[in-house]
Write a protein that holds these residues in place. Structure first.
Motif, PDB file in Angstrom:
ATOM      1  N   TYR A  77      -2.821   7.107 -10.484  1.00 30.43           N
ATOM      2  CA  TYR A  77      -2.556   5.788  -9.918  1.00 30.43           C
ATOM      3  C   TYR A  77      -3.744   4.840 -10.047  1.00 30.43           C
ATOM      4  CZ  TYR A  77      -0.423   2.338  -6.811  1.00 30.43           C
ATOM      5  OH  TYR A  77       0.119   1.189  -6.290  1.00 30.43           O
ATOM      6  N   LYS A  78      -4.945   5.346  -9.874  1.00 34.95           N
ATOM      7  CA  LYS A  78      -6.128   4.481  -9.920  1.00 34.95           C
ATOM      8  C   LYS A  78      -6.318   3.823 -11.281  1.00 34.95           C
ATOM      9  CE  LYS A  78      -9.206   8.390 -10.602  1.00 34.95           C
ATOM     10  NZ  LYS A  78      -8.786   9.604  -9.941  1.00 34.95           N
ATOM     11  N   GLU A  79      -5.699   4.388 -12.327  1.00 38.27           N
ATOM     12  CA  GLU A  79      -5.795   3.823 -13.673  1.00 38.27           C
ATOM     13  C   GLU A  79      -4.781   2.705 -13.913  1.00 38.27           C
ATOM     14  OE1 GLU A  79      -8.207   4.753 -15.736  1.00 38.27           O
ATOM     15  OE2 GLU A  79      -8.883   6.228 -14.262  1.00 38.27           O
ATOM     16  N   PHE A  80      -3.820   2.562 -13.010  1.00 36.85           N
ATOM     17  CA  PHE A  80      -2.739   1.601 -13.202  1.00 36.85           C
ATOM     18  C   PHE A  80      -3.271   0.170 -13.184  1.00 36.85           C
ATOM     19  CE2 PHE A  80       1.273   4.096 -11.766  1.00 36.85           C
ATOM     20  CZ  PHE A  80       0.927   5.134 -12.605  1.00 36.85           C
ATOM     21  N   LEU A  81      -2.481  -0.718 -13.766  1.00 37.09           N
ATOM     22  CA  LEU A  81      -2.821  -2.131 -13.823  1.00 37.09           C
ATOM     23  C   LEU A  81      -2.457  -2.793 -12.497  1.00 37.09           C
ATOM     24  CD1 LEU A  81      -1.365  -2.701 -17.398  1.00 37.09           C
ATOM     25  CD2 LEU A  81      -3.737  -2.223 -16.773  1.00 37.09           C
ATOM     26  N   SER A  82      -3.152  -3.852 -12.173  1.00 38.33           N
ATOM     27  CA  SER A  82      -2.939  -4.538 -10.908  1.00 38.33           C
ATOM     28  C   SER A  82      -1.566  -5.193 -10.859  1.00 38.33           C
ATOM     29  CB  SER A  82      -4.009  -5.608 -10.693  1.00 38.33           C
ATOM     30  OG  SER A  82      -5.274  -5.001 -10.610  1.00 38.33           O
ATOM     31  N   TYR A  83      -0.995  -5.191  -9.694  1.00 41.59           N
ATOM     32  CA  TYR A  83       0.310  -5.802  -9.458  1.00 41.59           C
ATOM     33  C   TYR A  83       0.190  -7.318  -9.648  1.00 41.59           C
ATOM     34  CZ  TYR A  83       4.632  -7.071  -7.100  1.00 41.59           C
ATOM     35  OH  TYR A  83       5.873  -7.566  -6.803  1.00 41.59           O
ATOM     36  N   GLY A  84       1.088  -7.888 -10.418  1.00 50.31           N
ATOM     37  CA  GLY A  84       1.115  -9.336 -10.616  1.00 50.31           C
ATOM     38  C   GLY A  84       0.117  -9.864 -11.619  1.00 50.31           C
ATOM     39  N   ASP A  85      -0.659  -9.004 -12.233  1.00 57.74           N
ATOM     40  CA  ASP A  85      -1.659  -9.444 -13.220  1.00 57.74           C
ATOM     41  C   ASP A  85      -1.006  -9.464 -14.598  1.00 57.74           C
ATOM     42  OD1 ASP A  85      -3.909 -10.080 -14.645  1.00 57.74           O
ATOM     43  OD2 ASP A  85      -4.932  -8.172 -14.293  1.00 57.74           O
ATOM     44  N   GLU A  86      -0.367 -10.612 -14.893  1.00 59.51           N
ATOM     45  CA  GLU A  86       0.391 -10.708 -16.139  1.00 59.51           C
ATOM     46  C   GLU A  86      -0.475 -11.018 -17.358  1.00 59.51           C
ATOM     47  OE1 GLU A  86      -0.456 -14.809 -15.249  1.00 59.51           O
ATOM     48  OE2 GLU A  86       0.163 -13.192 -13.944  1.00 59.51           O
ATOM     49  N   GLU A  87      -1.703 -11.436 -17.115  1.00 59.13           N
ATOM     50  CA  GLU A  87      -2.560 -11.848 -18.213  1.00 59.13           C
ATOM     51  C   GLU A  87      -2.854 -10.678 -19.155  1.00 59.13           C
ATOM     52  OE1 GLU A  87      -6.980 -13.696 -18.749  1.00 59.13           O
ATOM     53  OE2 GLU A  87      -5.780 -14.381 -17.035  1.00 59.13           O
ATOM     54  N   ASN A  88      -2.461 -10.818 -20.385  1.00 58.54           N
ATOM     55  CA  ASN A  88      -2.671  -9.807 -21.428  1.00 58.54           C
ATOM     56  C   ASN A  88      -2.052  -8.455 -21.070  1.00 58.54           C
ATOM     57  OD1 ASN A  88      -4.282 -11.677 -22.916  1.00 58.54           O
ATOM     58  ND2 ASN A  88      -6.010 -11.161 -21.604  1.00 58.54           N
TER      59      ASN A  88
ATOM     60  N   LYS B 215       0.846  -1.194   0.000  1.00 60.52           N
ATOM     61  CA  LYS B 215       0.000   0.000   0.000  1.00 60.52           C
ATOM     62  C   LYS B 215       0.879   1.241   0.000  1.00 60.52           C
ATOM     63  CE  LYS B 215      -3.890   2.286   1.056  1.00 60.52           C
ATOM     64  NZ  LYS B 215      -3.996   3.285   0.026  1.00 60.52           N
ATOM     65  N   VAL B 216       0.596   2.168  -0.901  1.00 61.27           N
ATOM     66  CA  VAL B 216       1.346   3.418  -0.945  1.00 61.27           C
ATOM     67  C   VAL B 216       0.671   4.435  -0.025  1.00 61.27           C
ATOM     68  CG1 VAL B 216       2.318   3.039  -3.245  1.00 61.27           C
ATOM     69  CG2 VAL B 216       0.137   4.193  -3.030  1.00 61.27           C
ATOM     70  N   VAL B 217       1.479   5.296   0.569  1.00 61.50           N
ATOM     71  CA  VAL B 217       0.972   6.281   1.520  1.00 61.50           C
ATOM     72  C   VAL B 217       0.104   7.317   0.819  1.00 61.50           C
ATOM     73  CG1 VAL B 217       1.662   8.114   3.113  1.00 61.50           C
ATOM     74  CG2 VAL B 217       2.890   5.953   3.093  1.00 61.50           C
ATOM     75  N   SER B 218       0.546   7.755  -0.355  1.00 61.21           N
ATOM     76  CA  SER B 218      -0.166   8.796  -1.090  1.00 61.21           C
ATOM     77  C   SER B 218      -0.134   8.450  -2.572  1.00 61.21           C
ATOM     78  CB  SER B 218       0.514  10.146  -0.840  1.00 61.21           C
ATOM     79  OG  SER B 218      -0.157  11.154  -1.533  1.00 61.21           O
ATOM     80  N   GLU B 219      -1.259   8.606  -3.219  1.00 57.47           N
ATOM     81  CA  GLU B 219      -1.357   8.262  -4.634  1.00 57.47           C
ATOM     82  C   GLU B 219      -1.533   9.521  -5.471  1.00 57.47           C
ATOM     83  OE1 GLU B 219      -4.793   5.749  -4.842  1.00 57.47           O
ATOM     84  OE2 GLU B 219      -3.865   4.167  -3.658  1.00 57.47           O
ATOM     85  N   HIS B 220      -0.823   9.595  -6.589  1.00 63.20           N
ATOM     86  CA  HIS B 220      -1.071  10.692  -7.532  1.00 63.20           C
ATOM     87  C   HIS B 220      -2.357  10.401  -8.288  1.00 63.20           C
ATOM     88  CE1 HIS B 220       0.461   8.014 -10.634  1.00 63.20           C
ATOM     89  NE2 HIS B 220       1.585   7.868  -9.939  1.00 63.20           N
ATOM     90  N   LYS B 221      -2.834  11.364  -9.004  1.00 60.53           N
ATOM     91  CA  LYS B 221      -4.172  11.253  -9.599  1.00 60.53           C
ATOM     92  C   LYS B 221      -4.278  10.196 -10.699  1.00 60.53           C
ATOM     93  CE  LYS B 221      -3.839  15.034 -12.959  1.00 60.53           C
ATOM     94  NZ  LYS B 221      -4.471  16.265 -13.397  1.00 60.53           N
TER      95      LYS B 221
END
Length: 191
Positions: free
Chosen positions: A168-179, A160-166
């Motif tokens: 970040y919510k669009e980023f892909l999930s960690y470890g989700d290698e599928e496609n 978990k990051v302490v503070s997210e830039h605007k």
């Protein structure tokens, strides 16, 4: 990002707007308005603020010695901050044009309005100027870095990051290698 997560993010954004409105209501008793970027207080309000300003000499007498001793270290940091500001400008002018990113507006992050407050003495106003510049610059830099990261490495962190830039919510999930490569291309195309 699935629909449930998108729905929760939308609810959070709506709550942020509602929170802002409530804060505005709470602060509505303070009579000021913004005209052409300048804060204007009613004369009576400004006069009352000036009555509550601490005299510079008494203020200086109450400042702890350690504050005086650390002031040069604190204020010398403005030199690398200005250099960093220039580098951010150059970076954005070059990289954002090459990758066709929408520019991050510096004025959205750097706000200098504490000097309008009549209850601050000149040193307090200088301190506020410094903090407004430095903190705004860091937020501005974070937005530029976040926009760059959205293109090159839009993967959330495992921790978990302490503070997210605007972005970040669009980023892909960690470890989700599928496609991953297809999702990355789609994200780049839509951003």
């Amino acid at each position: 990002m699935n629909d449930k997560i998108r729905e929760i993010i939308d609810e959070i954004e709506a709550m942020k707007i509602k929170l802002g409105e409530e804060i505005d209501k709470q602060e509505s008793h303070i009579s000021y308005e913004i005209q052409n970027g300048y804060v204007r207080f009613e004369k009576e309000v400004l006069a009352k603020q000036r009555e509550n300003m601490k005299n510079l000499l008494s203020w200086l007498r109450e400042v702890p010695l350690l504050h005086f001793l650390t002031a040069p270290l604190i204020y010398v940091m403005v030199i690398p901050a200005i250099i960093f500001d220039v580098v951010l400008f150059v970076y954005q002018q070059i990289a954002f044009r090459v990758f066709n990113f929408q520019f991050i507006k510096r004025s959205d992050y750097l706000h200098f309005d504490h000097h309008y407050l009549g209850y601050l003495n000149p040193i307090e106003k200088l301190n506020c100027l410094y903090c407004s510049y430095f903190n705004g610059l860091m937020l501005y830099a974070s937005a530029i870095a976040g926009r760059t990261e959205l293109y090159f490495c839009p993967i959330k962190h495992a921790k978990k990051v302490v503070s997210e830039h605007k972005y970040y919510k669009e980023f892909l999930s960690y470890g989700d290698e599928e496609n991953y490569q297809e999702k990355l291309k789609e994200l780049r195309k839509n951003s």
